[in-house]
Design an enzyme around this catalytic site. Structure first.
Site, PDB file in Angstrom:
ATOM      1  CB  SER A 192      -0.892  -0.008   1.235  1.00  0.00           C
ATOM      2  OG  SER A 192      -0.084   0.122   2.385  1.00  0.00           O
ATOM      3  CB  CYS A 193       3.890   2.199   1.453  1.00  0.00           C
ATOM      4  SG  CYS A 193       2.927   2.311   2.959  1.00  0.00           S
TER       5      CYS A 193
END
Ligand code: NAD
Length: 418
Positions: A259-260
């Site tokens: 998600s980063c």
């Protein structure tokens, strides 16, 4: 200290658990009633080593969850750890942070410090978030933990970054007090960086940009090594002895997910481009990463025509140790197999992948039985121990994107960059 934390996802829950364990009183605020109920009953909403046990110990006691923002008023400092996804063009969606900050601003007094832990590009911080704060101090405190080792990382930070402009001394002091027990407990003293609000966020983006680019660079070199029939890991081991390079993040393969990295690199590219600068390196980092799954599929194509056949995908989580599948490399691999007409059977020790055309197997053995080839996407340790399970494949072709399965007799084995 009494601290509030808005957002109880991977970051918020880990941080809340660690601070409760460090002796702080924690109020965890989330808009999801199921998450709140679970936390108060001692159940962690996320899968992270060590976090479940701490939530079981402190949930509903030293750590109280609520959907009511008003409860933040009892604390001096609130950390905001809500999602900051990107839109299709890479532009950051700061609306979750905006909504949380607006709700906080309405209930806390002017002495309160709201520190943004979510990753937000400086321009969105300035134009979309800061104008919502009228009275309290807006600070930033970016987070560097990694999923899979979130608690351990949070307890042993390399650096603590405190960003503030207005009432900066007070914000720095409160953040320092918050992290004091973490600093006392850790073996290596972290660097403490006190800087401006925007600069703190740019430190976070620069950190991720460097690491993601290092992965893409070693993947680039790995693809070149493969052209020559050379093992890229031998090359990486050699260059990793140079302290200027270091041996970290030198495992070439099917690329980064999660998600980063993907979203953070896209949002900083978008933010820079909007302001008239084209960040060439970062564009290449993203493009190279996007191509690695296709290279894995092209290797597979050399051995198997998967149309109408069962194909195993080993690993669905974006990395081992987590159930998080956001931007997992398994997604483009499965889409590529679907496009080739394959029947995909996926297996992961903890993750499931919803919304994709796959069947989930309960064990790796079940996914492999009768499969015309397997693609390895996540380096879970248990895949290294697979052995006789490969004998049950209809076509024992293993294309490994993570160098976790060993080359062995009886299977056709291809490593992506080795
Ligand atoms: P997540 O999606 O796991 O969790 C977010 C939580 O926030 C959810 O429980 C959701 O219900 C809640 N939420 C959403 N809107 C809310 C609102 N308005 N008020 C209260 N709660 C709300 O997110 P995450 O992975 O923990 O990431 C949070 C932020 O931290 C992001 O900006 C991310 O980029 C950053 N970050 C993440 C990591 C990581 O490894 N996941 C590491 C460093 C930084």
């Amino acid at each position: 200290m009494h601290v509030s934390i808005v957002g109880s996802g991977y970051v918020g829950t880990t941080v809340a658990a660690a601070f409760a364990d460090a002796g702080h009183r924690v109020t965890a605020i989330d808009i999801d009633p199921a998450v709140v109920e679970g936390l108060n009953a001692g159940e962690s909403p996320i899968e992270e080593p060590g976090v479940g046990a701490l939530i079981a110990e402190y949930g509903g006691e030293e750590l109280i969850a609520t959907t009511e923002f008003g409860r933040a008023a009892g604390s001096e400092l609130t950390l905001v750890a809500v999602p900051t996804p990107t839109g299709p063009d890479g532009a950051i969606d700061a609306s979750y942070v905006a909504s949380a900050v607006e709700s906080l601003d309405a209930v806390v007094d002017d002495e309160h410090v709201i520190a943004i832990k979510s990753t937000v590009v400086p321009d969105a911080l300035r134009t979309e978030i800061a104008p919502l704060v009228d009275g309290p101090t807006l600070a930033t405190n970016p987070e560097f933990l990694r999923e899979g080792t979130a608690l351990e990382d949070f307890r042993n930070p390399h650096k603590l970054v405190f960003g503030a402009d207005e009432s900066a001394e007070r914000a720095y002091d409160l953040l320092a007090e918050l992290y004091a027990p973490i600093r006392r407990a850790t073996e290596a003293e972290p660097a403490v960086i006190r800087t401006g609000r925007d600069a703190a966020m740019l430190i976070k983006y620069a950190n991720n940009a460097f690491l993601a680019s290092k992965i893409s660079l070693i993947n680039d070199i790995g693809n070149i090594a493969k052209q020559h029939g050379i093992d890229a890991y031998e090359i990486a081991d050699a260059i990793g002895t140079d302290p200027r390079i270091s041996d970290q993040f030198l495992r070439s393969g099917v690329g980064y997910g999660g998600s980063c990295f993907p979203k953070d690199i896209k949002s900083i590219i978008n933010s820079a481009t909007e302001q008239g600068y084209e960040p060439l390196m970062l564009e290449a980092t993203t493009e190279l990463n996007d191509r690695q799954p296709e290279r894995l599929l092209e290797l597979f194509d050399q051995y198997v025509d998967p149309e109408g056949e069962q194909v195993a995908v080993l690993g669905l989580a974006f990395k081992p140790g987590t159930d998080d599948t956001r931007n997992s490399r398994a997604i483009p691999v499965i889409e590529g197999l679907d496009a080739r007409g394959a029947d995909v059977v996926g297996y992961d020790p903890v993750a499931t992948l919803d919304g994709h055309d796959i069947e989930h197997a309960d064990t790796a053995a079940e996914a492999l039985a009768g499969a015309h080839g397997a693609l390895v996407v996540t380096d879970w340790d248990e895949f290294a121990a697979l052995d006789e399970e490969f004998d049950r494949m209809a076509e024992p072709v293993v294309v490994d994107g993570r160098r976790i399965v060993e080359r062995r007799e009886g299977i056709t084995y291809e490593g992506l960059t080795w």
